[in-house]
Design a protein around this motif. Structure first.
Motif, PDB file in Angstrom:
ATOM      1  N   PRO A 173      64.459  42.970  28.042  1.00  0.00           N
ATOM      2  CA  PRO A 173      63.246  42.972  27.206  1.00  0.00           C
ATOM      3  C   PRO A 173      62.381  41.733  27.416  1.00  0.00           C
ATOM      4  CG  PRO A 173      65.207  43.442  25.899  1.00  0.00           C
ATOM      5  CD  PRO A 173      65.683  43.035  27.257  1.00  0.00           C
ATOM      6  N   TRP A 174      62.976  40.667  27.975  1.00  0.00           N
ATOM      7  CA  TRP A 174      62.211  39.444  28.265  1.00  0.00           C
ATOM      8  C   TRP A 174      61.695  39.425  29.690  1.00  0.00           C
ATOM      9  CZ3 TRP A 174      60.830  36.729  24.264  1.00  0.00           C
ATOM     10  CH2 TRP A 174      61.609  36.819  23.094  1.00  0.00           C
ATOM     11  N   ILE A 175      62.516  39.958  30.605  1.00  0.00           N
ATOM     12  CA  ILE A 175      62.139  39.905  32.025  1.00  0.00           C
ATOM     13  C   ILE A 175      60.886  40.730  32.291  1.00  0.00           C
ATOM     14  CG2 ILE A 175      62.846  40.594  34.349  1.00  0.00           C
ATOM     15  CD1 ILE A 175      65.707  39.800  33.573  1.00  0.00           C
ATOM     16  N   ILE A 176      60.823  41.919  31.710  1.00  0.00           N
ATOM     17  CA  ILE A 176      59.677  42.792  31.993  1.00  0.00           C
ATOM     18  C   ILE A 176      58.354  42.159  31.538  1.00  0.00           C
ATOM     19  CG2 ILE A 176      58.635  45.045  31.486  1.00  0.00           C
ATOM     20  CD1 ILE A 176      61.631  46.102  31.617  1.00  0.00           C
ATOM     21  N   PRO A 177      58.252  41.681  30.301  1.00  0.00           N
ATOM     22  CA  PRO A 177      56.992  41.007  29.930  1.00  0.00           C
ATOM     23  C   PRO A 177      56.708  39.756  30.751  1.00  0.00           C
ATOM     24  CG  PRO A 177      58.393  41.331  28.006  1.00  0.00           C
ATOM     25  CD  PRO A 177      59.164  41.815  29.170  1.00  0.00           C
ATOM     26  N   ALA A 178      57.767  39.025  31.135  1.00  0.00           N
ATOM     27  CA  ALA A 178      57.565  37.806  31.933  1.00  0.00           C
ATOM     28  C   ALA A 178      56.996  38.151  33.304  1.00  0.00           C
ATOM     29  CB  ALA A 178      58.877  37.039  32.080  1.00  0.00           C
ATOM     30  N   VAL A 179      57.522  39.220  33.920  1.00  0.00           N
ATOM     31  CA  VAL A 179      57.020  39.648  35.231  1.00  0.00           C
ATOM     32  C   VAL A 179      55.583  40.136  35.097  1.00  0.00           C
ATOM     33  CG1 VAL A 179      57.268  41.397  37.040  1.00  0.00           C
ATOM     34  CG2 VAL A 179      59.273  40.130  36.247  1.00  0.00           C
ATOM     35  N   LEU A 180      55.311  40.925  34.062  1.00  0.00           N
ATOM     36  CA  LEU A 180      53.944  41.416  33.841  1.00  0.00           C
ATOM     37  C   LEU A 180      52.982  40.249  33.637  1.00  0.00           C
ATOM     38  CD1 LEU A 180      54.379  44.544  31.533  1.00  0.00           C
ATOM     39  CD2 LEU A 180      53.571  44.464  33.905  1.00  0.00           C
ATOM     40  N   ALA A 201      53.307  37.174  34.737  1.00  0.00           N
ATOM     41  CA  ALA A 201      53.119  36.480  36.013  1.00  0.00           C
ATOM     42  C   ALA A 201      52.148  37.255  36.902  1.00  0.00           C
ATOM     43  CB  ALA A 201      54.464  36.292  36.715  1.00  0.00           C
ATOM     44  N   LEU A 202      52.257  38.587  36.892  1.00  0.00           N
ATOM     45  CA  LEU A 202      51.353  39.408  37.716  1.00  0.00           C
ATOM     46  C   LEU A 202      49.911  39.277  37.229  1.00  0.00           C
ATOM     47  CD1 LEU A 202      53.397  42.703  38.273  1.00  0.00           C
ATOM     48  CD2 LEU A 202      52.779  40.977  39.978  1.00  0.00           C
ATOM     49  N   VAL A 203      49.733  39.288  35.911  1.00  0.00           N
ATOM     50  CA  VAL A 203      48.380  39.183  35.343  1.00  0.00           C
ATOM     51  C   VAL A 203      47.784  37.816  35.665  1.00  0.00           C
ATOM     52  CG1 VAL A 203      47.100  39.040  33.165  1.00  0.00           C
ATOM     53  CG2 VAL A 203      48.707  40.911  33.547  1.00  0.00           C
ATOM     54  N   ILE A 204      48.584  36.767  35.535  1.00  0.00           N
ATOM     55  CA  ILE A 204      48.121  35.400  35.788  1.00  0.00           C
ATOM     56  C   ILE A 204      47.716  35.207  37.248  1.00  0.00           C
ATOM     57  CG2 ILE A 204      49.011  33.014  36.005  1.00  0.00           C
ATOM     58  CD1 ILE A 204      48.143  33.716  33.197  1.00  0.00           C
ATOM     59  N   ALA A 205      48.441  35.872  38.171  1.00  0.00           N
ATOM     60  CA  ALA A 205      48.181  35.667  39.601  1.00  0.00           C
ATOM     61  C   ALA A 205      47.124  36.623  40.140  1.00  0.00           C
ATOM     62  CB  ALA A 205      49.483  35.837  40.384  1.00  0.00           C
ATOM     63  N   PHE A 206      46.661  37.586  39.337  1.00  0.00           N
ATOM     64  CA  PHE A 206      45.754  38.611  39.837  1.00  0.00           C
ATOM     65  C   PHE A 206      44.414  38.017  40.248  1.00  0.00           C
ATOM     66  CE2 PHE A 206      43.227  42.516  39.750  1.00  0.00           C
ATOM     67  CZ  PHE A 206      44.107  43.372  40.400  1.00  0.00           C
ATOM     68  N   PRO A 207      43.921  38.357  41.449  1.00  0.00           N
ATOM     69  CA  PRO A 207      42.624  37.806  41.866  1.00  0.00           C
ATOM     70  C   PRO A 207      41.459  38.470  41.136  1.00  0.00           C
ATOM     71  CG  PRO A 207      43.521  39.231  43.583  1.00  0.00           C
ATOM     72  CD  PRO A 207      44.528  39.219  42.464  1.00  0.00           C
ATOM     73  N   PRO A 266      43.192  32.987  41.293  1.00  0.00           N
ATOM     74  CA  PRO A 266      43.299  34.065  40.320  1.00  0.00           C
ATOM     75  C   PRO A 266      41.992  34.213  39.524  1.00  0.00           C
ATOM     76  CG  PRO A 266      44.621  32.185  39.635  1.00  0.00           C
ATOM     77  CD  PRO A 266      43.989  31.815  40.936  1.00  0.00           C
ATOM     78  N   TRP A 267      41.859  35.315  38.811  1.00  0.00           N
ATOM     79  CA  TRP A 267      40.623  35.634  38.081  1.00  0.00           C
ATOM     80  C   TRP A 267      40.208  34.527  37.136  1.00  0.00           C
ATOM     81  CZ3 TRP A 267      41.292  35.868  32.818  1.00  0.00           C
ATOM     82  CH2 TRP A 267      42.592  36.015  32.376  1.00  0.00           C
ATOM     83  N   TRP A 268      41.183  33.918  36.454  1.00  0.00           N
ATOM     84  CA  TRP A 268      40.826  32.906  35.443  1.00  0.00           C
ATOM     85  C   TRP A 268      40.310  31.620  36.094  1.00  0.00           C
ATOM     86  CZ3 TRP A 268      43.735  28.589  36.152  1.00  0.00           C
ATOM     87  CH2 TRP A 268      44.975  28.748  36.799  1.00  0.00           C
ATOM     88  N   TYR A 269      40.757  31.349  37.328  1.00  0.00           N
ATOM     89  CA  TYR A 269      40.265  30.172  38.060  1.00  0.00           C
ATOM     90  C   TYR A 269      38.777  30.340  38.341  1.00  0.00           C
ATOM     91  CZ  TYR A 269      40.081  26.780  41.975  1.00  0.00           C
ATOM     92  OH  TYR A 269      39.774  25.747  42.820  1.00  0.00           O
ATOM     93  N   VAL A 270      38.401  31.549  38.815  1.00  0.00           N
ATOM     94  CA  VAL A 270      37.002  31.833  39.148  1.00  0.00           C
ATOM     95  C   VAL A 270      36.135  31.809  37.887  1.00  0.00           C
ATOM     96  CG1 VAL A 270      35.439  33.581  40.095  1.00  0.00           C
ATOM     97  CG2 VAL A 270      37.629  33.125  41.225  1.00  0.00           C
ATOM     98  N   LEU A 271      36.617  32.443  36.818  1.00  0.00           N
ATOM     99  CA  LEU A 271      35.838  32.470  35.563  1.00  0.00           C
ATOM    100  C   LEU A 271      35.633  31.070  35.000  1.00  0.00           C
ATOM    101  CD1 LEU A 271      37.140  35.580  33.572  1.00  0.00           C
ATOM    102  CD2 LEU A 271      34.984  35.303  34.826  1.00  0.00           C
TER     103      LEU A 271
END
Ligand SMILES: [Zn+2]
Length: 163
Positions: free
Chosen positions: A22-29, A31-37, A122-127
């Motif tokens: 239950p912790w790994i799945i949100p953590a992976v999600l 990380a994916l959201v944070i790294a998304f370009p 990632p998206w937040w860097y550009v914004l």
């Protein structure tokens, strides 16, 4: 080691990890959201621009619109680095197809340039960069990061780099 039952090994691994699922799945999600370009801003192909570095008018424009001060964040996405800009850097890395054009350029200090290396932002860097830029870019200068070469960029090169 020869008599270890692989099925049993998998089962005991699963048993060890299942309370964590239950912790790994949100953590992976997360990380994916944070790294998304940032969608729609990156290069359309990974082909490298023949121009490796910013030079002539393009370099001056990237540095001057930042008033020769680093455009990097002070802390993750907040604040602005107080250091003098030393390099005109690619927001979307040259090595991954980011063209050497003003709309893909940013002025960075040596430290920020080294830390960014060839990371795809990632998206937040550009914004965050665009948000900072609204506070110091000259009137009329576009704050938008765009890693594609326009006809105007191409024409500027043919004129010897002057825009
Ligand atoms: Zn800096």
């Amino acid at each position: 080691m020869g008599d270890v039952d692989p099925g049993l090994l998998v089962n005991s691994l699963m048993a060890a990890f299942s309370p964590l699922l239950p912790w790994i799945i949100p953590a992976v999600l997360f990380a994916l959201v944070i790294a998304f370009p940032m969608p729609g801003r990156g290069p359309r192909s990974s082909r490298r621009d023949r121009w490796r570095v910013f030079k002539y008018g393009a370099r001056v424009e990237v540095m001057a619109r930042a008033d020769w001060r680093c455009e990097g964040a002070l802390f993750f996405a907040w604040g602005r680095c107080p250091a003098t800009a030393e390099q005109a850097d690619h927001v979307f890395p040259w090595s991954k197809g980011g063209p050497t054009v003003v709309s893909n350029g940013q002025a960075l200090c040596a430290g920020h340039n080294r830390r960014k290396a060839n990371m795809t932002p990632p998206w937040w860097y550009v914004l965050a960069l665009e948000k900072r830029r609204r506070t110091y870019f000259p009137q009329g200068a576009s704050v938008r990061v765009q890693a594609t070469m326009t006809d105007a960029d191409h024409a500027a090169r043919l004129r010897g780099g002057r825009r």
